[in-house]
Design a protein around this motif. Structure first.
Motif, PDB file in Angstrom:
ATOM      1  N   LYS A   1      23.775 -35.903 -11.331  1.00  0.00           N
ATOM      2  CA  LYS A   1      24.776 -35.169 -11.709  1.00  0.00           C
ATOM      3  C   LYS A   1      25.978 -36.079 -11.680  1.00  0.00           C
ATOM      4  N   VAL A   2      26.879 -36.164 -12.662  1.00  0.00           N
ATOM      5  CA  VAL A   2      28.062 -36.928 -12.922  1.00  0.00           C
ATOM      6  C   VAL A   2      29.192 -36.274 -12.412  1.00  0.00           C
ATOM      7  N   ALA A   3      30.124 -36.857 -11.710  1.00  0.00           N
ATOM      8  CA  ALA A   3      31.382 -36.164 -11.048  1.00  0.00           C
ATOM      9  C   ALA A   3      32.135 -36.260 -12.306  1.00  0.00           C
ATOM     10  N   THR A   4      32.805 -35.098 -12.384  1.00  0.00           N
ATOM     11  CA  THR A   4      33.499 -34.708 -13.481  1.00  0.00           C
ATOM     12  C   THR A   4      35.152 -34.717 -12.843  1.00  0.00           C
ATOM     13  N   SER A   5      35.581 -35.523 -11.984  1.00  0.00           N
ATOM     14  CA  SER A   5      36.794 -35.597 -11.494  1.00  0.00           C
ATOM     15  C   SER A   5      37.734 -36.627 -11.796  1.00  0.00           C
ATOM     16  N   GLY A   6      37.359 -37.210 -13.171  1.00  0.00           N
ATOM     17  CA  GLY A   6      38.104 -38.149 -13.789  1.00  0.00           C
ATOM     18  C   GLY A   6      39.200 -37.998 -14.777  1.00  0.00           C
ATOM     19  N   SER A   7      39.733 -36.954 -14.406  1.00  0.00           N
ATOM     20  CA  SER A   7      40.904 -36.384 -15.275  1.00  0.00           C
ATOM     21  C   SER A   7      42.124 -37.672 -15.090  1.00  0.00           C
ATOM     22  N   LYS A   8      42.203 -37.896 -14.155  1.00  0.00           N
ATOM     23  CA  LYS A   8      43.478 -39.006 -13.902  1.00  0.00           C
ATOM     24  C   LYS A   8      43.203 -40.204 -14.700  1.00  0.00           C
ATOM     25  N   ARG A   9      41.887 -40.685 -14.604  1.00  0.00           N
ATOM     26  CA  ARG A   9      41.485 -41.699 -15.589  1.00  0.00           C
ATOM     27  C   ARG A   9      41.730 -41.617 -16.996  1.00  0.00           C
ATOM     28  N   VAL A  10      41.242 -40.317 -17.642  1.00  0.00           N
ATOM     29  CA  VAL A  10      41.381 -40.055 -19.009  1.00  0.00           C
ATOM     30  C   VAL A  10      42.751 -40.002 -19.311  1.00  0.00           C
ATOM     31  N   ILE A  11      43.718 -39.362 -18.543  1.00  0.00           N
ATOM     32  CA  ILE A  11      45.246 -39.429 -18.858  1.00  0.00           C
ATOM     33  C   ILE A  11      45.744 -40.768 -18.711  1.00  0.00           C
ATOM     34  N   ALA A  12      45.477 -41.609 -17.879  1.00  0.00           N
ATOM     35  CA  ALA A  12      45.724 -43.054 -17.775  1.00  0.00           C
ATOM     36  C   ALA A  12      45.520 -43.656 -18.853  1.00  0.00           C
ATOM     37  N   GLY A  13      44.091 -43.592 -19.439  1.00  0.00           N
ATOM     38  CA  GLY A  13      43.560 -44.143 -20.748  1.00  0.00           C
ATOM     39  C   GLY A  13      44.491 -43.746 -21.904  1.00  0.00           C
ATOM     40  N   MET A  14      44.578 -42.505 -22.149  1.00  0.00           N
ATOM     41  CA  MET A  14      45.399 -41.992 -23.107  1.00  0.00           C
ATOM     42  C   MET A  14      47.068 -42.721 -23.118  1.00  0.00           C
ATOM     43  N   LEU A  15      47.582 -42.576 -21.776  1.00  0.00           N
ATOM     44  CA  LEU A  15      48.638 -43.251 -21.796  1.00  0.00           C
ATOM     45  C   LEU A  15      48.763 -44.773 -22.053  1.00  0.00           C
ATOM     46  N   TRP A  16      47.908 -45.430 -21.714  1.00  0.00           N
ATOM     47  CA  TRP A  16      47.528 -46.884 -22.107  1.00  0.00           C
ATOM     48  C   TRP A  16      47.305 -47.066 -23.450  1.00  0.00           C
ATOM     49  N   PHE A  17      46.734 -46.075 -24.423  1.00  0.00           N
ATOM     50  CA  PHE A  17      46.697 -46.378 -25.483  1.00  0.00           C
ATOM     51  C   PHE A  17      47.947 -46.211 -26.332  1.00  0.00           C
ATOM     52  N   VAL A  18      48.666 -45.199 -25.740  1.00  0.00           N
ATOM     53  CA  VAL A  18      50.113 -45.103 -26.333  1.00  0.00           C
ATOM     54  C   VAL A  18      51.079 -46.093 -26.262  1.00  0.00           C
ATOM     55  N   ILE A  19      50.893 -46.682 -24.905  1.00  0.00           N
ATOM     56  CA  ILE A  19      51.729 -47.974 -24.656  1.00  0.00           C
ATOM     57  C   ILE A  19      51.196 -49.018 -25.777  1.00  0.00           C
ATOM     58  N   ALA A  20      49.943 -49.246 -25.702  1.00  0.00           N
ATOM     59  CA  ALA A  20      49.437 -50.222 -26.566  1.00  0.00           C
ATOM     60  C   ALA A  20      49.978 -50.064 -28.039  1.00  0.00           C
ATOM     61  N   ALA A  21      49.729 -49.039 -28.428  1.00  0.00           N
ATOM     62  CA  ALA A  21      50.160 -48.641 -30.136  1.00  0.00           C
ATOM     63  C   ALA A  21      51.792 -48.808 -30.144  1.00  0.00           C
ATOM     64  N   ALA A  22      52.373 -48.621 -29.151  1.00  0.00           N
ATOM     65  CA  ALA A  22      53.837 -48.741 -29.280  1.00  0.00           C
ATOM     66  C   ALA A  22      54.337 -50.376 -29.288  1.00  0.00           C
ATOM     67  N   ILE A  23      53.680 -50.865 -28.666  1.00  0.00           N
ATOM     68  CA  ILE A  23      53.708 -52.468 -28.328  1.00  0.00           C
ATOM     69  C   ILE A  23      53.121 -53.176 -29.612  1.00  0.00           C
ATOM     70  N   PHE A  24      52.374 -52.594 -30.168  1.00  0.00           N
ATOM     71  CA  PHE A  24      51.514 -53.637 -31.338  1.00  0.00           C
ATOM     72  C   PHE A  24      52.378 -53.864 -32.496  1.00  0.00           C
ATOM     73  N   PRO A  25      53.291 -53.205 -33.005  1.00  0.00           N
ATOM     74  CA  PRO A  25      54.177 -53.567 -34.098  1.00  0.00           C
ATOM     75  C   PRO A  25      54.879 -54.800 -33.883  1.00  0.00           C
ATOM     76  N   PHE A  26      55.397 -55.145 -32.238  1.00  0.00           N
ATOM     77  CA  PHE A  26      56.095 -56.259 -31.850  1.00  0.00           C
ATOM     78  C   PHE A  26      55.274 -57.408 -31.660  1.00  0.00           C
ATOM     79  N   ALA A  27      54.073 -57.261 -30.945  1.00  0.00           N
ATOM     80  CA  ALA A  27      53.558 -58.308 -30.186  1.00  0.00           C
ATOM     81  C   ALA A  27      52.230 -58.765 -31.022  1.00  0.00           C
ATOM     82  N   GLY A  28      51.742 -58.125 -31.870  1.00  0.00           N
ATOM     83  CA  GLY A  28      50.691 -58.503 -32.757  1.00  0.00           C
ATOM     84  C   GLY A  28      49.453 -57.930 -32.220  1.00  0.00           C
ATOM     85  N   ILE A  29      48.266 -58.073 -32.957  1.00  0.00           N
ATOM     86  CA  ILE A  29      46.942 -57.500 -32.759  1.00  0.00           C
ATOM     87  C   ILE A  29      46.246 -58.086 -31.513  1.00  0.00           C
TER      88      ILE A  29
END
Length: 152
Positions: free
Chosen positions: A78-106
């Motif tokens: 059985k896989v523990a399903t209490s990883g919602s904080k990690r999912v939210i952190a990953g989504m926030l991490w993606f948004v931050i990376a997308a915001a920085i991308f035009p300024f810093a490069g790929i």
């Protein structure tokens, strides 16, 4: 009398089966859409739809094989399903990376993004660093060298 009969019990839950079906349908649509892209002007070159088609077909085969292996596995832990904080952190991490991308490069953004995402997923520093370096090497080889699309 049942001589020589084999009973196979599938061990996929309904949410797992629905997820597999959704992934397979999405990849099927991606394959179809890649056929709608124009072909290459130069014979022998990859057209705009060739790379998405190859990736979608490869991933489709992996998804089907993974579904079959998961369905036939007798005792799944059985896989523990209490990883919602990690999912939210990953989504926030993606948004931050997308915001920085035009300024810093790929390359710097992807290096830091993949490193952080691997760490969020639970990888050690060495594994995360190796994954980040290999991902950057893939981007450089596939896009800059093979397809001649400058990524910087």
């Amino acid at each position: 009398m049942h001589s020589g009969s084999v009973t196979v019990r599938l061990s996929l839950t309904v949410p797992e089966a629905l997820l597999y079906v959704a992934v397979i349908v999405f990849l099927g649509v991606a394959c179809y859409e890649s056929f709608m892209m124009p072909i290459s002007i130069n014979p022998g070159d990859l057209g705009p739809g060739d790379v998405p088609l190859i990736v979608a077909l490869f991933t489709l085969v992996l998804a089907i094989v993974s579904m079959i292996v998961d369905a036939l596995k007798p005792d799944k832990p059985k896989v523990a399903t209490s990883g919602s904080k990690r999912v939210i952190a990953g989504m926030l991490w993606f948004v931050i990376a997308a915001a920085i991308f035009p300024f810093a490069g790929i390359y710097p953004v992807f290096a830091i993004f993949i490193l952080g995402l691997c760490r969020l997923a639970g990888a050690g520093w060495l594994g995360a660093l190796m994954t980040s370096v290999m991902f950057l090497a893939f981007i450089y080889l596939a896009f800059d060298l093979l397809l001649a699309i400058p990524m910087n």
